[in-house]
Design an enzyme around this catalytic site. Structure first.
Site, PDB file in Angstrom:
ATOM      1  CG  HIS A   9      -0.118   0.005   2.508  1.00  0.00           C
ATOM      2  ND1 HIS A   9       0.432   1.148   3.045  1.00  0.00           N
ATOM      3  CD2 HIS A   9       0.264  -1.013   3.311  1.00  0.00           C
ATOM      4  CE1 HIS A   9       1.105   0.836   4.133  1.00  0.00           C
ATOM      5  NE2 HIS A   9       1.036  -0.476   4.319  1.00  0.00           N
ATOM      6  N   GLY A  10       0.208   2.428  -0.283  1.00  0.00           N
ATOM      7  CA  GLY A  10       0.879   3.720  -0.255  1.00  0.00           C
ATOM      8  C   GLY A  10       1.253   4.140   1.166  1.00  0.00           C
ATOM      9  CB  THR A  12      -0.123   4.973   6.438  1.00  0.00           C
ATOM     10  OG1 THR A  12       0.940   4.499   7.271  1.00  0.00           O
ATOM     11  CG2 THR A  12      -0.632   3.859   5.548  1.00  0.00           C
ATOM     12  CD  GLN A  21       0.641   1.742   9.353  1.00  0.00           C
ATOM     13  OE1 GLN A  21      -0.107   2.644   9.043  1.00  0.00           O
ATOM     14  NE2 GLN A  21       1.359   1.097   8.478  1.00  0.00           N
ATOM     15  CD  GLU A  82       2.658  -6.023   8.000  1.00  0.00           C
ATOM     16  OE1 GLU A  82       2.672  -7.204   7.583  1.00  0.00           O
ATOM     17  OE2 GLU A  82       3.548  -5.206   7.717  1.00  0.00           O
ATOM     18  CG  ASN A  84      -2.018  -9.669  15.914  1.00  0.00           C
ATOM     19  OD1 ASN A  84      -1.466  -8.845  16.648  1.00  0.00           O
ATOM     20  ND2 ASN A  84      -3.170 -10.235  16.211  1.00  0.00           N
ATOM     21  N   GLY A 151       4.069  -4.636   4.097  1.00  0.00           N
ATOM     22  CA  GLY A 151       5.509  -4.851   4.031  1.00  0.00           C
ATOM     23  C   GLY A 151       5.968  -6.203   4.555  1.00  0.00           C
TER      24      GLY A 151
HETATM   25  O1  LIG Z   1       4.125  -0.866  10.932  1.00  0.00           O
HETATM   26  C1  LIG Z   1       3.934  -1.963  10.408  1.00  0.00           C
HETATM   27  O2  LIG Z   1       2.915  -2.632  10.590  1.00  0.00           O
HETATM   28  C2  LIG Z   1       4.960  -2.560   9.458  1.00  0.00           C
HETATM   29  O3  LIG Z   1       6.233  -2.313   9.833  1.00  0.00           O
HETATM   30  C3  LIG Z   1       4.787  -2.008   8.075  1.00  0.00           C
HETATM   31  O4  LIG Z   1       3.517  -2.346   7.682  1.00  0.00           O
HETATM   32  P1  LIG Z   1       2.806  -1.701   6.437  1.00  0.00           P
HETATM   33  O5  LIG Z   1       3.403  -2.314   5.216  1.00  0.00           O
HETATM   34  O6  LIG Z   1       1.355  -2.050   6.607  1.00  0.00           O
HETATM   35  O7  LIG Z   1       3.096  -0.231   6.488  1.00  0.00           O
END
Ligand SMILES: O=C(O)[C@H](O)COP(=O)(O)O
EC number: 5.4.2.-
Length: 215
Positions: A9-10, A12, A21, A82, A84, A151
């Site tokens: 995703h872009g 945040t 996150q 993502e 948990n 990620g």
């Molecule tokens: O903060 C997180 O959850 C990960 O390090 C990165 O996750 P993301 O790809 O959803 O930003």
């Protein structure tokens, strides 16, 4: 041969603030929205036919932009969420205690059974990501699906396709709105099944995300 595109995703708000996150969520920044439109243009040029997305807000918004550009519907799949990250979700990285930073470091450095308390292991994450990827094999012949995910989730998937442990995922730099491609094939020259064609391509973006400049 089935070609599957993988998009993170872009950028945040919490990526930019270096806040963890996991399965918690924050909105795309203005830069994140721009990145999503740029990756959407690339997806349209690649002839994407199906968009399958994690159901979290940041991937949902990125998928909506790509879907608009490609004229496709979106299928939401919670297996693409993502990792948990348990008790560390929503926390700013620079406020972690030494013990908390130790839990996070064990994941990042690739300890096989590392997990944050109340969170998920990289192997559990990778298992559900493989299930979601394998579901693409049921799509009609000639489909060119694109998965929108995260990620660590995509890093664990690509690492394990390469035969590395899921915990190797932080050896890959998958930036916001990067595209990777994996192919399901039976070439005489390659291992049967999934192979990695490209990982982390950002040639369609005009600027890296803010959090990436800090890494
Ligand atoms: O903060 C997180 O959850 C990960 O390090 C990165 O996750 P993301 O790809 O959803 O930003």
């Amino acid at each position: 041969m089935l070609q599957v595109y993988l998009v993170r995703h872009g950028e945040t708000q919490w990526n930019a603030e270096r806040r963890i996150q996991g399965q918690s969520d924050s909105a795309l920044t203005e830069n994140g929205e721009r990145q999503a439109w740029q990756v959407a243009g690339r997806a349209r040029a690649l002839g994407v036919t199906h968009i399958i997305s994690s159901d979290l807000g940041r991937t949902r918004r990125t998928a909506e932009i790509i879907a608009e550009a490609c004229g496709c519907d979106i299928i939401f799949d919670e297996r693409l969420r993502e990792l948990n990250m348990g008790v560390l979700e929503r926390r700013k990285m620079d406020t972690l205690t030494e013990e908390e930073e130790g839990w996070r470091r064990r994941l990042v450095d690739g300890t096989p059974d590392g997990r944050i308390p109340e969170g998920e292991s990289m192997q559990e994450l990778s298992n559900r990501m493989h299930e979601a990827l394998n579901a693409c094999r049921e799509l009609p012949e000639g489909s060119r699906p694109l998965l929108v995910s995260h990620g660590m989730a995509l890093g664990g998937l690509v690492s394990t396709i390469l035969g590395l442990p899921a915990s190797a995922e932080r050896r890959l730099r998958l930036r916001n709105c990067s595209i990777s491609r994996v192919d399901y094939q039976h070439s005489p020259w390659l291992a049967s099944g999934w192979v990695v064609e490209t990982a982390g391509d950002i040639s369609h973006l005009d600027a890296p995300a803010l959090d990436e400049l800090q890494r």
